[in-house]
Design a protein around this motif. Sequence first.
Motif, PDB file in Angstrom:
ATOM      1  N   PHE A  58     -52.579  33.510  45.732  1.00 28.35           N
ATOM      2  CA  PHE A  58     -52.452  32.230  45.039  1.00 28.35           C
ATOM      3  C   PHE A  58     -52.744  32.445  43.553  1.00 28.35           C
ATOM      4  CE2 PHE A  58     -53.125  31.244  49.416  1.00 28.35           C
ATOM      5  CZ  PHE A  58     -52.471  30.051  49.655  1.00 28.35           C
ATOM      6  N   TYR A  59     -51.790  32.022  42.725  1.00 33.95           N
ATOM      7  CA  TYR A  59     -51.909  32.198  41.277  1.00 33.95           C
ATOM      8  C   TYR A  59     -51.929  30.828  40.597  1.00 33.95           C
ATOM      9  CZ  TYR A  59     -50.152  36.939  42.284  1.00 33.95           C
ATOM     10  OH  TYR A  59     -49.971  38.197  42.792  1.00 33.95           O
ATOM     11  N   PHE A  60     -52.670  30.734  39.512  1.00 38.42           N
ATOM     12  CA  PHE A  60     -52.693  29.525  38.695  1.00 38.42           C
ATOM     13  C   PHE A  60     -52.106  29.837  37.318  1.00 38.42           C
ATOM     14  CE2 PHE A  60     -56.255  29.180  41.683  1.00 38.42           C
ATOM     15  CZ  PHE A  60     -55.915  28.004  42.318  1.00 38.42           C
ATOM     16  N   ASN A  61     -51.277  28.897  36.836  1.00 35.57           N
ATOM     17  CA  ASN A  61     -50.692  29.034  35.494  1.00 35.57           C
ATOM     18  C   ASN A  61     -49.989  30.388  35.356  1.00 35.57           C
ATOM     19  OD1 ASN A  61     -51.835  28.821  32.066  1.00 35.57           O
ATOM     20  ND2 ASN A  61     -50.280  27.602  33.043  1.00 35.57           N
ATOM     21  N   ALA A  62     -49.010  30.621  36.239  1.00 35.76           N
ATOM     22  CA  ALA A  62     -48.384  31.940  36.345  1.00 35.76           C
ATOM     23  C   ALA A  62     -46.879  31.885  36.118  1.00 35.76           C
ATOM     24  CB  ALA A  62     -48.682  32.549  37.705  1.00 35.76           C
ATOM     25  N   GLU A  63     -46.347  33.004  35.640  1.00 32.15           N
ATOM     26  CA  GLU A  63     -44.907  33.151  35.414  1.00 32.15           C
ATOM     27  C   GLU A  63     -44.286  33.955  36.552  1.00 32.15           C
ATOM     28  OE1 GLU A  63     -41.751  35.079  32.162  1.00 32.15           O
ATOM     29  OE2 GLU A  63     -43.918  35.085  31.764  1.00 32.15           O
ATOM     30  N   PHE A  64     -43.118  33.531  36.996  1.00 35.18           N
ATOM     31  CA  PHE A  64     -42.356  34.254  38.016  1.00 35.18           C
ATOM     32  C   PHE A  64     -41.726  35.477  37.367  1.00 35.18           C
ATOM     33  CE2 PHE A  64     -38.336  34.546  40.679  1.00 35.18           C
ATOM     34  CZ  PHE A  64     -38.974  35.090  41.781  1.00 35.18           C
ATOM     35  N   THR A  65     -42.146  36.672  37.809  1.00 36.44           N
ATOM     36  CA  THR A  65     -41.668  37.927  37.216  1.00 36.44           C
ATOM     37  C   THR A  65     -41.110  38.816  38.331  1.00 36.44           C
ATOM     38  OG1 THR A  65     -43.957  38.732  37.343  1.00 36.44           O
ATOM     39  CG2 THR A  65     -43.210  37.873  35.225  1.00 36.44           C
ATOM     40  N   ASN A 120     -40.983  42.742  38.183  1.00 37.77           N
ATOM     41  CA  ASN A 120     -42.227  43.496  38.115  1.00 37.77           C
ATOM     42  C   ASN A 120     -42.771  43.769  39.509  1.00 37.77           C
ATOM     43  OD1 ASN A 120     -41.891  43.134  35.408  1.00 37.77           O
ATOM     44  ND2 ASN A 120     -43.630  41.757  35.133  1.00 37.77           N
ATOM     45  N   LYS A 121     -43.737  44.671  39.586  1.00 37.40           N
ATOM     46  CA  LYS A 121     -44.401  44.944  40.856  1.00 37.40           C
ATOM     47  C   LYS A 121     -45.134  43.705  41.343  1.00 37.40           C
ATOM     48  CE  LYS A 121     -47.708  48.052  43.076  1.00 37.40           C
ATOM     49  NZ  LYS A 121     -48.636  49.203  42.871  1.00 37.40           N
ATOM     50  N   GLU A 122     -45.801  42.994  40.412  1.00 38.18           N
ATOM     51  CA  GLU A 122     -46.440  41.723  40.731  1.00 38.18           C
ATOM     52  C   GLU A 122     -45.415  40.611  40.553  1.00 38.18           C
ATOM     53  OE1 GLU A 122     -47.718  43.856  38.495  1.00 38.18           O
ATOM     54  OE2 GLU A 122     -49.244  44.739  39.779  1.00 38.18           O
ATOM     55  N   ILE A 123     -45.151  39.851  41.607  1.00 38.83           N
ATOM     56  CA  ILE A 123     -44.125  38.820  41.557  1.00 38.83           C
ATOM     57  C   ILE A 123     -44.489  37.717  40.579  1.00 38.83           C
ATOM     58  CG2 ILE A 123     -42.893  37.080  42.935  1.00 38.83           C
ATOM     59  CD1 ILE A 123     -43.315  38.944  45.338  1.00 38.83           C
ATOM     60  N   PHE A 124     -45.778  37.392  40.499  1.00 41.89           N
ATOM     61  CA  PHE A 124     -46.247  36.394  39.550  1.00 41.89           C
ATOM     62  C   PHE A 124     -47.247  37.026  38.585  1.00 41.89           C
ATOM     63  CE2 PHE A 124     -44.927  33.614  43.058  1.00 41.89           C
ATOM     64  CZ  PHE A 124     -44.166  32.686  42.361  1.00 41.89           C
ATOM     65  N   THR A 125     -47.162  36.615  37.323  1.00 36.11           N
ATOM     66  CA  THR A 125     -48.091  37.095  36.303  1.00 36.11           C
ATOM     67  C   THR A 125     -48.806  35.893  35.705  1.00 36.11           C
ATOM     68  OG1 THR A 125     -46.606  38.944  35.773  1.00 36.11           O
ATOM     69  CG2 THR A 125     -48.323  38.387  34.154  1.00 36.11           C
ATOM     70  N   PRO A 126     -50.096  35.734  35.976  1.00 33.27           N
ATOM     71  CA  PRO A 126     -50.830  34.574  35.442  1.00 33.27           C
ATOM     72  C   PRO A 126     -51.108  34.724  33.955  1.00 33.27           C
ATOM     73  CG  PRO A 126     -52.313  35.998  36.665  1.00 33.27           C
ATOM     74  CD  PRO A 126     -50.935  36.573  36.838  1.00 33.27           C
ATOM     75  N   SER A 127     -51.312  33.609  33.287  1.00 33.41           N
ATOM     76  CA  SER A 127     -51.708  33.649  31.875  1.00 33.41           C
ATOM     77  C   SER A 127     -53.092  34.277  31.776  1.00 33.41           C
ATOM     78  CB  SER A 127     -51.702  32.241  31.274  1.00 33.41           C
ATOM     79  OG  SER A 127     -52.631  31.411  31.948  1.00 33.41           O
ATOM     80  N   LEU A 130     -44.301  28.895  32.936  1.00 34.04           N
ATOM     81  CA  LEU A 130     -45.494  28.987  33.766  1.00 34.04           C
ATOM     82  C   LEU A 130     -45.534  27.891  34.825  1.00 34.04           C
ATOM     83  CD1 LEU A 130     -48.140  29.794  30.997  1.00 34.04           C
ATOM     84  CD2 LEU A 130     -46.893  31.389  32.466  1.00 34.04           C
ATOM     85  N   THR A 131     -45.922  28.267  36.031  1.00 35.37           N
ATOM     86  CA  THR A 131     -46.072  27.333  37.149  1.00 35.37           C
ATOM     87  C   THR A 131     -47.558  27.087  37.379  1.00 35.37           C
ATOM     88  OG1 THR A 131     -44.063  28.171  38.196  1.00 35.37           O
ATOM     89  CG2 THR A 131     -45.594  26.967  39.600  1.00 35.37           C
ATOM     90  N   ASP A 132     -47.931  25.818  37.581  1.00 44.19           N
ATOM     91  CA  ASP A 132     -49.350  25.479  37.761  1.00 44.19           C
ATOM     92  C   ASP A 132     -49.963  26.220  38.943  1.00 44.19           C
ATOM     93  OD1 ASP A 132     -49.214  23.764  35.615  1.00 44.19           O
ATOM     94  OD2 ASP A 132     -48.895  21.970  36.837  1.00 44.19           O
ATOM     95  N   LEU A 133     -49.291  26.165  40.097  1.00 48.43           N
ATOM     96  CA  LEU A 133     -49.747  26.884  41.280  1.00 48.43           C
ATOM     97  C   LEU A 133     -48.562  27.639  41.873  1.00 48.43           C
ATOM     98  CD1 LEU A 133     -51.786  27.587  43.544  1.00 48.43           C
ATOM     99  CD2 LEU A 133     -51.025  25.513  44.723  1.00 48.43           C
ATOM    100  N   ALA A 134     -48.719  28.943  42.020  1.00 48.55           N
ATOM    101  CA  ALA A 134     -47.683  29.778  42.616  1.00 48.55           C
ATOM    102  C   ALA A 134     -48.269  30.487  43.829  1.00 48.55           C
ATOM    103  CB  ALA A 134     -47.173  30.801  41.605  1.00 48.55           C
ATOM    104  N   VAL A 168     -40.760  38.361  51.649  1.00 52.29           N
ATOM    105  CA  VAL A 168     -41.710  37.806  50.682  1.00 52.29           C
ATOM    106  C   VAL A 168     -41.214  36.424  50.269  1.00 52.29           C
ATOM    107  CG1 VAL A 168     -42.927  38.165  48.507  1.00 52.29           C
ATOM    108  CG2 VAL A 168     -42.113  40.138  49.809  1.00 52.29           C
ATOM    109  N   LEU A 169     -42.119  35.449  50.271  1.00 50.97           N
ATOM    110  CA  LEU A 169     -41.782  34.094  49.839  1.00 50.97           C
ATOM    111  C   LEU A 169     -42.524  33.773  48.552  1.00 50.97           C
ATOM    112  CD1 LEU A 169     -41.363  34.006  53.071  1.00 50.97           C
ATOM    113  CD2 LEU A 169     -41.526  31.550  52.779  1.00 50.97           C
ATOM    114  N   ALA A 170     -41.882  33.025  47.709  1.00 48.70           N
ATOM    115  CA  ALA A 170     -42.503  32.537  46.480  1.00 48.70           C
ATOM    116  C   ALA A 170     -42.386  31.015  46.460  1.00 48.70           C
ATOM    117  CB  ALA A 170     -41.817  33.137  45.250  1.00 48.70           C
ATOM    118  N   ILE A 171     -43.538  30.336  46.429  1.00 52.57           N
ATOM    119  CA  ILE A 171     -43.574  28.876  46.452  1.00 52.57           C
ATOM    120  C   ILE A 171     -44.126  28.367  45.126  1.00 52.57           C
ATOM    121  CG2 ILE A 171     -44.483  26.837  47.636  1.00 52.57           C
ATOM    122  CD1 ILE A 171     -44.711  28.546  50.157  1.00 52.57           C
TER     123      ILE A 171
END
Length: 227
Positions: free
Chosen positions: A42-49, A52-59, A101-105, A121-124
């Motif tokens: 669970f990521y907060f304030n994150a960009e869909f990447t 990259n190896k990490e699907i989401f990158t938080p601020s 950026l997404t508030d919750l990813a 892998v799912l991304a919500i």
Amino acid sequence: MAYQNPIRIDRNSIKLEQDAYEHHIFYITFDYTCDRTCYANFYFNAEFTPLNKEIFTPSEPFKDKIIKIWFPQAKNSKFQDPSLKIDVDYFLKHRVYDRKLTDLAIELYVMDDSKQNVECVLAIFCSITFKPNTNDFKLKYLHQKVKVKGGDWNDIEDIYGITSEDNLCEICCTNPRNTFFLPCKHSYTCQECAILIRSKDDKCPICRQKVTYSVVLTNVNAGANPQ
């Protein structure tokens, strides 16, 4: 061909529940069905990447706020975990405002039957809404994507009629219900019976809408039975 998610999260059930004593703390809860073992980040304030190896990158302020949780197999269950929470005071103070950026990813990894390899892998994506000067915080589902066994990312579409309880074809009552019709997205039959329907009047048995295409799901079995 199409693919049925081994984990289904009820988008309407995703919500924030306020702590009874610390009013700036909210717990994230939702209803789900999971046919496989999986884990989620669970990521907060994150960009869909996705490249990259990490699907989401938080601020930067949220890089140490990633929460990892394992999901047990379950059917129509409410998920609650004391570690899955958000401090809304911190979130509002440090949130970076950017369209990317997404508030919750939520990043969901679903394991195959061996529990050694990732099947999909799912991304919500969710937003956090609130009324100024109140503690009225809500989670709003936005959309979700899926990537199956090293393939490309695709948007997830709803299919009406397939559950994890009874997936037998409504016509022959023998084969698994593994086919849905477009554009209505109703699932009612197995592949063999769908061919027969289309050879007769080419209309969906549920809504009677003209069928332009029929799609076979690749990973449906008759009556999935989570342990």
